[in-house]
Scaffold this active site. Structure first.
Site, PDB file in Angstrom:
ATOM      1  N   ASP A 233       0.797  -1.231   0.000  1.00  0.00           N
ATOM      2  CA  ASP A 233       0.000   0.000   0.000  1.00  0.00           C
ATOM      3  C   ASP A 233       0.827   1.277   0.000  1.00  0.00           C
ATOM      4  OD1 ASP A 233      -2.057  -1.788   0.291  1.00  0.00           O
ATOM      5  OD2 ASP A 233      -2.910  -0.852   2.083  1.00  0.00           O
ATOM      6  N   ASP A 234       0.168   2.351  -0.453  1.00  0.00           N
ATOM      7  CA  ASP A 234       0.553   3.754  -0.245  1.00  0.00           C
ATOM      8  C   ASP A 234       1.565   4.308  -1.238  1.00  0.00           C
ATOM      9  OD1 ASP A 234      -1.139   3.522   1.870  1.00  0.00           O
ATOM     10  OD2 ASP A 234       0.367   3.786   3.435  1.00  0.00           O
TER      11      ASP A 234
ATOM     12  N   HIS B  21      -6.468   3.185  -3.867  1.00  0.00           N
ATOM     13  CA  HIS B  21      -6.313   3.445  -2.427  1.00  0.00           C
ATOM     14  C   HIS B  21      -6.632   4.897  -2.090  1.00  0.00           C
ATOM     15  CE1 HIS B  21      -5.174   2.029   1.464  1.00  0.00           C
ATOM     16  NE2 HIS B  21      -3.990   2.609   1.541  1.00  0.00           N
TER      17      HIS B  21
ATOM     18  N   HIS C 208      -5.652   9.579   0.894  1.00  0.00           N
ATOM     19  CA  HIS C 208      -5.430   8.662   2.003  1.00  0.00           C
ATOM     20  C   HIS C 208      -6.024   9.226   3.294  1.00  0.00           C
ATOM     21  CE1 HIS C 208      -3.318   5.737   4.642  1.00  0.00           C
ATOM     22  NE2 HIS C 208      -3.216   5.000   3.534  1.00  0.00           N
TER      23      HIS C 208
ATOM     24  N   HIS D 196       3.670  -2.207   3.146  1.00  0.00           N
ATOM     25  CA  HIS D 196       3.658  -0.837   2.625  1.00  0.00           C
ATOM     26  C   HIS D 196       4.962  -0.509   1.908  1.00  0.00           C
ATOM     27  CE1 HIS D 196       0.673  -0.833   5.879  1.00  0.00           C
ATOM     28  NE2 HIS D 196       0.076   0.147   5.224  1.00  0.00           N
TER      29      HIS D 196
END
Length: 281
Positions: free
Chosen positions: A98-99, A149, A153, A243
């Protein structure tokens, strides 16, 4: 005809045949030595530049290649997914990251995944994608699956218009940057009640959570803790949370090779989340 004349004709014919064979077996502009190490896709996409009379080994920006679409089976559309029960209880597991895309970290993780022949699923933040489009293109080119995503965020509660903007704006940039369409959505922080998941489900996206976390956002943990978390908790059909962005992820990079080798030693095979969903009983 004289013998000398016949010999000259034979020599000319031989040279012509040899030249023809050479032209068919070696792609212009690519030396035989380098051609041995080139993927077929690169060799086959060598295109003539009429202006320069040269061969370009890369596709120009105007040439479209087939773009991947990451869809989910009907049974998962508009649903929240934590794990999958694979048919025959096969030992498969999905790494989700993620991210990103994120400078340095994403590159390092992509190198590790490539060296180990592992495909993962990356959930992109719109702002990070906007800042690092080339990293995103590499992820797609190397066969990884892609999910949405959100743009900022954010964790906070949102009205429908804000949730729609967060998801649709990111989806539009994913498509504009890479040509990818995806129905995989992961809410930041795993928050399911702030409006984002509800909007994603209304669009028949699958809300992809996780069944096992590396806990790599713990600021005090050492990389070995991430390794232990995954290796001790792994089960067939699990989705692992990691991540590559949102901060300094050097510890995740350090842990990733051990996570991969440890899972392989346990007999696991790595799949992307779309592949995993298709294997569900």
């Amino acid at each position: 005809m004289t013998n000398n004349f016949l010999k000259r004709q034979q020599i000319i014919s031989f040279v012509a045949i040899a030249s023809s064979i050479t032209a068919c077996s070696i792609t212009p502009g690519i030396s035989p030595q380098s051609g041995l190490n080139q993927p077929l896709s690169k060799i086959h996409t060598a295109l003539q530049d009429p202006a320069k009379g040269q061969i370009n080994a890369q596709l120009p920006p105007s040439v479209k290649v087939e773009n991947p679409t990451f869809t989910v089976p009907d049974k998962f559309q508009g649903k929240t997914v934590y794990q999958v029960q694979p048919s025959n209880n096969e030992k498969v597991i999905a790494l989700s990251i993620d991210d990103g895309p994120w400078p340095k970290t994403t590159l390092e993780m992509l190198d590790i995944l490539k060296q180990n022949d592992v495909k993962a699923t990356f959930f992109w933040v719109g702002q990070a994608l906007q800042a690092n489009p080339d990293l995103a293109k590499r992820e797609v080119a190397e066969g990884h699956a892609i999910g949405n995503h959100t743009w900022h965020h954010w964790y906070r509660r949102m009205d429908e218009a804000t949730a729609k903007s967060e998801i649709d704006r990111t989806a539009d940039l994913i498509y504009k940057t890479t040509g990818v369409k995806t129905t995989l959505f992961r809410p930041p922080g795993g928050f399911l009640n702030n409006g984002l998941a509800a909007y994603a489900k209304s669009q028949k996206d699958a809300v992809i959570m996780w069944s096992l976390t590396s806990a790599d956002t713990d600021p005090h943990a050492k990389p070995q803790a991430f390794v232990n978390n995954v290796l001790k908790g792994a089960k067939p059909g699990f989705i692992v949370l990691m991540h590559d962005g949102g901060g300094d992820r050097h510890r995740t990079v350090e842990a990733l090779p051990q996570i991969i080798s440890g899972l392989k030693q346990q007999g696991y095979r790595f799949v992307t989340i779309p592949e995993l969903l298709k294997m569900a009983q």
